[in-house]
Write an enzyme that holds these catalytic residues in place. Sequence first.
Site, PDB file in Angstrom:
ATOM      1  N   ASN A   9       0.848  -1.428  -0.134  1.00 43.32           N
ATOM      2  CA  ASN A   9       0.090   0.112  -0.167  1.00 43.32           C
ATOM      3  C   ASN A   9       1.122   1.258   0.097  1.00 43.32           C
ATOM      4  O   ASN A   9       1.506   1.644   1.097  1.00 43.32           O
ATOM      5  CB  ASN A   9      -0.760   0.023   1.441  1.00 43.32           C
ATOM      6  CG  ASN A   9      -1.779   1.023   1.543  1.00 43.32           C
ATOM      7  OD1 ASN A   9      -1.799   2.151   0.476  1.00 43.32           O
ATOM      8  ND2 ASN A   9      -2.323   1.495   2.501  1.00 43.32           N
ATOM      9  N   LYS A  11      -0.145   4.347  -0.210  1.00 46.98           N
ATOM     10  CA  LYS A  11      -0.722   5.365   0.563  1.00 46.98           C
ATOM     11  C   LYS A  11      -0.245   6.592  -0.695  1.00 46.98           C
ATOM     12  O   LYS A  11      -0.294   6.699  -1.690  1.00 46.98           O
ATOM     13  CB  LYS A  11      -0.084   5.651   1.777  1.00 46.98           C
ATOM     14  CG  LYS A  11      -0.092   4.366   2.303  1.00 46.98           C
ATOM     15  CD  LYS A  11       0.058   4.795   4.025  1.00 46.98           C
ATOM     16  CE  LYS A  11       0.076   3.307   4.678  1.00 46.98           C
ATOM     17  NZ  LYS A  11       0.018   3.361   6.148  1.00 46.98           N
ATOM     18  N   HIS A  99      -9.537   0.595   5.306  1.00 46.71           N
ATOM     19  CA  HIS A  99      -8.257   0.963   5.733  1.00 46.71           C
ATOM     20  C   HIS A  99      -8.424   1.839   7.156  1.00 46.71           C
ATOM     21  O   HIS A  99      -9.335   2.784   7.025  1.00 46.71           O
ATOM     22  CB  HIS A  99      -7.439   1.625   4.844  1.00 46.71           C
ATOM     23  CG  HIS A  99      -5.936   1.547   5.236  1.00 46.71           C
ATOM     24  ND1 HIS A  99      -5.480   2.441   6.229  1.00 46.71           N
ATOM     25  CD2 HIS A  99      -4.768   0.850   4.982  1.00 46.71           C
ATOM     26  CE1 HIS A  99      -4.127   2.387   6.702  1.00 46.71           C
ATOM     27  NE2 HIS A  99      -3.701   1.087   5.878  1.00 46.71           N
ATOM     28  N   GLY A 177       2.517   2.020  10.739  1.00 49.10           N
ATOM     29  CA  GLY A 177       3.270   3.007  10.538  1.00 49.10           C
ATOM     30  C   GLY A 177       4.163   3.235  11.941  1.00 49.10           C
ATOM     31  O   GLY A 177       4.777   4.493  11.985  1.00 49.10           O
TER      32      GLY A 177
HETATM   33  C1  PEP Z   1      -0.783   0.078   6.425  1.00 50.92           C
HETATM   34  O1  PEP Z   1      -0.972   1.127   6.042  1.00 50.92           O
HETATM   35  O2  PEP Z   1      -1.573  -0.980   5.662  1.00 50.92           O
HETATM   36  C2  PEP Z   1       0.510  -0.516   6.895  1.00 50.92           C
HETATM   37  C3  PEP Z   1       0.377  -1.994   7.147  1.00 50.92           C
HETATM   38  O3  PEP Z   1       1.515   0.352   7.160  1.00 50.92           O
HETATM   39  P1  PEP Z   1       2.893  -0.081   7.727  1.00 50.92           P
HETATM   40  O4  PEP Z   1       3.450  -1.270   7.058  1.00 50.92           O
HETATM   41  O5  PEP Z   1       3.849   1.172   7.525  1.00 50.92           O
HETATM   42  O6  PEP Z   1       2.854   0.144   9.205  1.00 50.92           O
END
Ligand code: PEP
Length: 254
Positions: A9, A11, A99, A177
Amino acid sequence: MRKNIVAGNWKMNKTYQDAQALVSEIDNMVKDEVTNDNVEVIVTPPFPFLQSISKLIQGNPRMHLAAQDVSAHESGAYTGEVSAAMLKSVGVEYVLVGHSERRQYHHEDADLLLKKMRAALKEGIKPIFCCGEPLEVREAEDHFQYVNQQLRETVAHLSNEEFDQIVIAYEPIWAIGTGRTASSQQAQEMHASIREELSRIFDAEAAYNKTILYGGSANPGNAKELFAQPDVDGGLIGGASLKSRDFTDIIKSF
Ligand code: PEP
């Protein structure tokens, strides 16, 4: 055998040029290095790059394309929205729904998420339905109940045929994150609980066959142990999916 999936993802990151470069690198590394035939790789770039990336990955049967969002509406006067038919027309096969960032920043509730899933399914696009608890719920030890409730108010309203088309992603919000990953034991027990709830809602076979991804600070260092858990069928990867080497190493962790 359940399908394993690693989905990146992206983003709101990357320019057009950066996105082209990243996906070309991933595409080449996947071609050269990934030998496991049961692994599907998904990239989820921002809307403006979907069409060009669809063309770029066309020749690689292991690579698939997802969108980060879809409108609940079919068409019409909805400024800024992107419909499932539009996504389908540029080669999108999956879409993220639910999400935590969309639930939090865009106030998306269960009713809207169900509409979005149905809009996608109607066009043959498979929703990747995200669920997961915030930190205070985990600390109060209400996390199993919280996630079951998220499933009950959304996924449970799908028909058996619709349910067959979706992927589930468990993403504890406190791990997204933050660099704080769920332990493999925490991931396994929640995935098993989700599967059990799905077997109560649908049936044991449908639940057994459902691909359930883990998301939350997954990286090349922890993916192997997470993916080794019996109910963890892959990952939804945020930060680490923006680096081709890290993302490919995660894909190779099965
Ligand atoms: C996400 O936003 O779906 C995610 C898993 O982010 P991260 O891997 O950066 O924690």
